[in-house]
Design a protein around this motif. Structure first.
Motif, PDB file in Angstrom:
ATOM      1  N   PHE A 103      -0.109   5.892  -1.997  1.00  0.00           N
ATOM      2  CA  PHE A 103      -1.375   5.213  -1.499  1.00  0.00           C
ATOM      3  C   PHE A 103      -1.982   4.317  -2.396  1.00  0.00           C
ATOM      4  CE2 PHE A 103       0.015   8.911   1.011  1.00  0.00           C
ATOM      5  CZ  PHE A 103      -0.154   8.324   2.429  1.00  0.00           C
ATOM      6  N   LEU A 104      -2.513   3.090  -1.949  1.00  0.00           N
ATOM      7  CA  LEU A 104      -3.244   2.271  -2.980  1.00  0.00           C
ATOM      8  C   LEU A 104      -4.545   2.187  -2.457  1.00  0.00           C
ATOM      9  CD1 LEU A 104      -0.398  -0.487  -2.958  1.00  0.00           C
ATOM     10  CD2 LEU A 104      -0.700   1.574  -4.318  1.00  0.00           C
ATOM     11  N   ILE A 105      -5.606   2.308  -3.379  1.00  0.00           N
ATOM     12  CA  ILE A 105      -6.946   2.253  -2.941  1.00  0.00           C
ATOM     13  C   ILE A 105      -7.541   1.006  -3.739  1.00  0.00           C
ATOM     14  CG2 ILE A 105      -9.373   3.125  -3.120  1.00  0.00           C
ATOM     15  CD1 ILE A 105      -7.766   6.034  -2.584  1.00  0.00           C
ATOM     16  N   GLY A 106      -8.166   0.107  -3.133  1.00  0.00           N
ATOM     17  CA  GLY A 106      -8.627  -0.889  -3.954  1.00  0.00           C
ATOM     18  C   GLY A 106     -10.142  -0.768  -4.718  1.00  0.00           C
ATOM     19  N   GLY A 107     -10.509  -1.791  -5.370  1.00  0.00           N
ATOM     20  CA  GLY A 107     -11.824  -1.676  -6.145  1.00  0.00           C
ATOM     21  C   GLY A 107     -12.660  -2.249  -5.032  1.00  0.00           C
ATOM     22  N   PRO A 108     -13.834  -2.659  -5.991  1.00  0.00           N
ATOM     23  CA  PRO A 108     -15.246  -3.184  -5.130  1.00  0.00           C
ATOM     24  C   PRO A 108     -14.688  -4.195  -4.004  1.00  0.00           C
ATOM     25  CG  PRO A 108     -15.399  -3.264  -7.492  1.00  0.00           C
ATOM     26  CD  PRO A 108     -14.073  -2.810  -7.151  1.00  0.00           C
ATOM     27  N   ASP A 109     -13.606  -5.144  -4.396  1.00  0.00           N
ATOM     28  CA  ASP A 109     -13.312  -6.167  -3.320  1.00  0.00           C
ATOM     29  C   ASP A 109     -12.055  -5.786  -2.582  1.00  0.00           C
ATOM     30  OD1 ASP A 109     -15.531  -7.986  -4.358  1.00  0.00           O
ATOM     31  OD2 ASP A 109     -14.144  -8.033  -6.224  1.00  0.00           O
ATOM     32  N   GLY A 110     -11.695  -4.677  -2.739  1.00  0.00           N
ATOM     33  CA  GLY A 110     -10.685  -4.423  -1.955  1.00  0.00           C
ATOM     34  C   GLY A 110      -9.323  -4.636  -2.671  1.00  0.00           C
ATOM     35  N   LEU A 111      -8.212  -4.758  -1.970  1.00  0.00           N
ATOM     36  CA  LEU A 111      -6.864  -5.036  -2.497  1.00  0.00           C
ATOM     37  C   LEU A 111      -6.467  -6.521  -2.393  1.00  0.00           C
ATOM     38  CD1 LEU A 111      -4.756  -1.806  -1.421  1.00  0.00           C
ATOM     39  CD2 LEU A 111      -5.528  -2.461  -3.870  1.00  0.00           C
ATOM     40  N   ASP A 112      -5.965  -6.927  -3.330  1.00  0.00           N
ATOM     41  CA  ASP A 112      -5.212  -8.460  -3.379  1.00  0.00           C
ATOM     42  C   ASP A 112      -4.603  -8.436  -2.034  1.00  0.00           C
ATOM     43  OD1 ASP A 112      -4.781 -10.843  -5.052  1.00  0.00           O
ATOM     44  OD2 ASP A 112      -2.729 -10.290  -4.422  1.00  0.00           O
ATOM     45  N   PRO A 113      -4.695  -9.499  -1.183  1.00  0.00           N
ATOM     46  CA  PRO A 113      -4.058  -9.963   0.097  1.00  0.00           C
ATOM     47  C   PRO A 113      -2.472  -9.892  -0.243  1.00  0.00           C
ATOM     48  CG  PRO A 113      -5.851 -11.271  -0.387  1.00  0.00           C
ATOM     49  CD  PRO A 113      -5.807 -10.738  -1.626  1.00  0.00           C
ATOM     50  N   ASP A 114      -1.975 -10.377  -1.477  1.00  0.00           N
ATOM     51  CA  ASP A 114      -0.400 -10.384  -1.780  1.00  0.00           C
ATOM     52  C   ASP A 114      -0.291  -8.938  -1.660  1.00  0.00           C
ATOM     53  OD1 ASP A 114       1.919 -11.676  -2.266  1.00  0.00           O
ATOM     54  OD2 ASP A 114       1.819 -10.980  -4.227  1.00  0.00           O
ATOM     55  N   LEU A 115      -0.793  -7.873  -2.330  1.00  0.00           N
ATOM     56  CA  LEU A 115      -0.276  -6.662  -2.298  1.00  0.00           C
ATOM     57  C   LEU A 115      -0.460  -6.029  -0.958  1.00  0.00           C
ATOM     58  CD1 LEU A 115       0.463  -4.635  -4.567  1.00  0.00           C
ATOM     59  CD2 LEU A 115      -1.877  -3.723  -4.743  1.00  0.00           C
ATOM     60  N   LEU A 116      -1.272  -6.456  -0.075  1.00  0.00           N
ATOM     61  CA  LEU A 116      -1.616  -5.880   1.168  1.00  0.00           C
ATOM     62  C   LEU A 116      -0.163  -6.207   1.992  1.00  0.00           C
ATOM     63  CD1 LEU A 116      -5.214  -6.740   2.378  1.00  0.00           C
ATOM     64  CD2 LEU A 116      -4.317  -4.382   1.592  1.00  0.00           C
ATOM     65  N   THR A 117       0.422  -7.431   1.933  1.00  0.00           N
ATOM     66  CA  THR A 117       1.349  -7.776   2.637  1.00  0.00           C
ATOM     67  C   THR A 117       2.663  -6.878   2.207  1.00  0.00           C
ATOM     68  OG1 THR A 117       1.983  -9.570   1.219  1.00  0.00           O
ATOM     69  CG2 THR A 117       0.567 -10.164   3.182  1.00  0.00           C
ATOM     70  N   GLN A 118       2.640  -6.570   1.194  1.00  0.00           N
ATOM     71  CA  GLN A 118       4.071  -5.881   0.355  1.00  0.00           C
ATOM     72  C   GLN A 118       3.916  -4.353   0.783  1.00  0.00           C
ATOM     73  OE1 GLN A 118       3.608  -6.520  -3.752  1.00  0.00           O
ATOM     74  NE2 GLN A 118       4.177  -8.743  -3.608  1.00  0.00           N
ATOM     75  N   GLY A 119       3.084  -3.869   1.515  1.00  0.00           N
ATOM     76  CA  GLY A 119       2.970  -2.417   1.781  1.00  0.00           C
ATOM     77  C   GLY A 119       4.015  -2.121   2.919  1.00  0.00           C
ATOM     78  N   SER A 120       4.378  -0.889   3.153  1.00  0.00           N
ATOM     79  CA  SER A 120       5.249  -0.417   4.231  1.00  0.00           C
ATOM     80  C   SER A 120       4.502  -0.755   5.748  1.00  0.00           C
ATOM     81  CB  SER A 120       5.926   0.827   3.934  1.00  0.00           C
ATOM     82  OG  SER A 120       6.708   0.986   2.702  1.00  0.00           O
ATOM     83  N   TRP A 121       3.129   0.030   5.572  1.00  0.00           N
ATOM     84  CA  TRP A 121       2.305  -0.483   6.467  1.00  0.00           C
ATOM     85  C   TRP A 121       0.768  -0.222   5.948  1.00  0.00           C
ATOM     86  CZ3 TRP A 121      -0.277   4.564   7.460  1.00  0.00           C
ATOM     87  CH2 TRP A 121       0.611   5.802   7.239  1.00  0.00           C
ATOM     88  N   ARG A 122      -0.102  -0.534   6.474  1.00  0.00           N
ATOM     89  CA  ARG A 122      -1.537  -0.325   6.085  1.00  0.00           C
ATOM     90  C   ARG A 122      -2.347   0.814   6.751  1.00  0.00           C
ATOM     91  NH1 ARG A 122      -3.898  -6.245   6.017  1.00  0.00           N
ATOM     92  NH2 ARG A 122      -2.531  -6.246   7.946  1.00  0.00           N
ATOM     93  N   LEU A 123      -2.902   1.732   6.031  1.00  0.00           N
ATOM     94  CA  LEU A 123      -3.518   2.470   6.710  1.00  0.00           C
ATOM     95  C   LEU A 123      -5.210   2.269   6.536  1.00  0.00           C
ATOM     96  CD1 LEU A 123      -3.898   5.524   7.820  1.00  0.00           C
ATOM     97  CD2 LEU A 123      -4.004   6.204   5.520  1.00  0.00           C
ATOM     98  N   SER A 124      -6.100   2.393   7.929  1.00  0.00           N
ATOM     99  CA  SER A 124      -7.389   2.178   8.106  1.00  0.00           C
ATOM    100  C   SER A 124      -7.942   3.434   8.153  1.00  0.00           C
ATOM    101  CB  SER A 124      -7.615   1.249   9.056  1.00  0.00           C
ATOM    102  OG  SER A 124      -8.980   0.963   9.212  1.00  0.00           O
ATOM    103  N   PHE A 125      -9.284   3.718   7.726  1.00  0.00           N
ATOM    104  CA  PHE A 125     -10.010   4.750   7.946  1.00  0.00           C
ATOM    105  C   PHE A 125     -11.393   4.387   8.710  1.00  0.00           C
ATOM    106  CE2 PHE A 125      -7.602   6.780   4.720  1.00  0.00           C
ATOM    107  CZ  PHE A 125      -7.800   8.252   4.766  1.00  0.00           C
ATOM    108  N   GLY A 126     -11.185   3.234   9.468  1.00  0.00           N
ATOM    109  CA  GLY A 126     -11.934   2.501  10.427  1.00  0.00           C
ATOM    110  C   GLY A 126     -12.644   1.183   9.658  1.00  0.00           C
ATOM    111  N   PRO A 127     -13.417   0.606  10.482  1.00  0.00           N
ATOM    112  CA  PRO A 127     -13.912  -0.628  10.059  1.00  0.00           C
ATOM    113  C   PRO A 127     -15.383  -0.564   9.200  1.00  0.00           C
ATOM    114  CG  PRO A 127     -14.559  -0.387  12.517  1.00  0.00           C
ATOM    115  CD  PRO A 127     -13.893   0.976  11.979  1.00  0.00           C
ATOM    116  N   MET A 128     -15.496   0.671   8.750  1.00  0.00           N
ATOM    117  CA  MET A 128     -16.580   0.735   7.895  1.00  0.00           C
ATOM    118  C   MET A 128     -16.017   0.671   6.634  1.00  0.00           C
ATOM    119  SD  MET A 128     -19.023   3.847   9.180  1.00  0.00           S
ATOM    120  CE  MET A 128     -18.361   4.499  10.712  1.00  0.00           C
ATOM    121  N   THR A 129     -17.169   0.221   5.542  1.00  0.00           N
ATOM    122  CA  THR A 129     -16.792  -0.053   4.076  1.00  0.00           C
ATOM    123  C   THR A 129     -17.051   1.410   3.445  1.00  0.00           C
ATOM    124  OG1 THR A 129     -17.295  -2.270   4.374  1.00  0.00           O
ATOM    125  CG2 THR A 129     -17.314  -1.318   1.965  1.00  0.00           C
TER     126      THR A 129
END
Length: 157
Positions: A103-129
């Motif tokens: 499981f990958l947790i990004g920093g203050p700006d989130g994760l690099d878009p390229d890294l997001l596309t390489q995941g098996s699937w993306r998990l969201s805890f909702g639209p809040m920050t």
């Protein structure tokens, strides 16, 4: 199945660290857990969503990943699951003989878009920050909850 949590950040205040360790210890009754902290890159304070910093953090994350790792980046645009759905997803992964999940947790700006596309699937805890430090606690709690559901332990109600 072994859980790996790779989180961008630098240290945690004692109360957050205590919660992280509490849920890590609880979860380890059911599965091994490895926590990896990835150094946060220096940011240009004038630039929101510093792409160079995010790319540098992504490279640091990639160095910790095995070649065929099952990666699940946490992202507000990912799949939103109930606790029961997360438990079912983990059960399917276990049935497919997945040995490790990262499981990958990004920093203050989130994760690099390229890294997001390489995941098996993306998990969201909702639209809040959420603060990335607290995401560690939330993720560990939900993984613990999912494992108690799978084991029939009366934690989830």
């Amino acid at each position: 199945m072994k859980f790996h949590i790779l989180a961008v950040g630098r240290g945690m205040p004692a109360p957050v660290r205590d919660l992280v360790l509490d849920y890590k210890n609880r979860l380890e009754r059911f599965a091994p857990v490895a926590l990896h902290e990835v150094a946060e890159a220096k940011r240009n304070p004038a630039q929101k969503g510093d792409p160079q910093a995010m790319a540098m953090e992504a490279e640091r994350i990639r160095r910790l990943l095995p070649k065929a790792a099952l990666m699940v980046p946490l992202d507000s645009q990912g799949r939103t699951l109930t606790s029961l759905e997360l438990a079912q997803t983990l059960r399917h992964l276990q049935e497919d003989a997945v040995r490790e999940i990262f499981f990958l947790i990004g920093g203050p700006d989130g994760l690099d878009p390229d890294l997001l596309t390489q995941g098996s699937w993306r998990l969201s805890f909702g639209p809040m920050t959420f603060p990335h430090m607290l995401m560690r606690v939330l993720l560990l709690e939900q993984l613990f909850r999912a494992m108690t559901i799978l084991q029939g332990v009366p934690y989830h109600r």
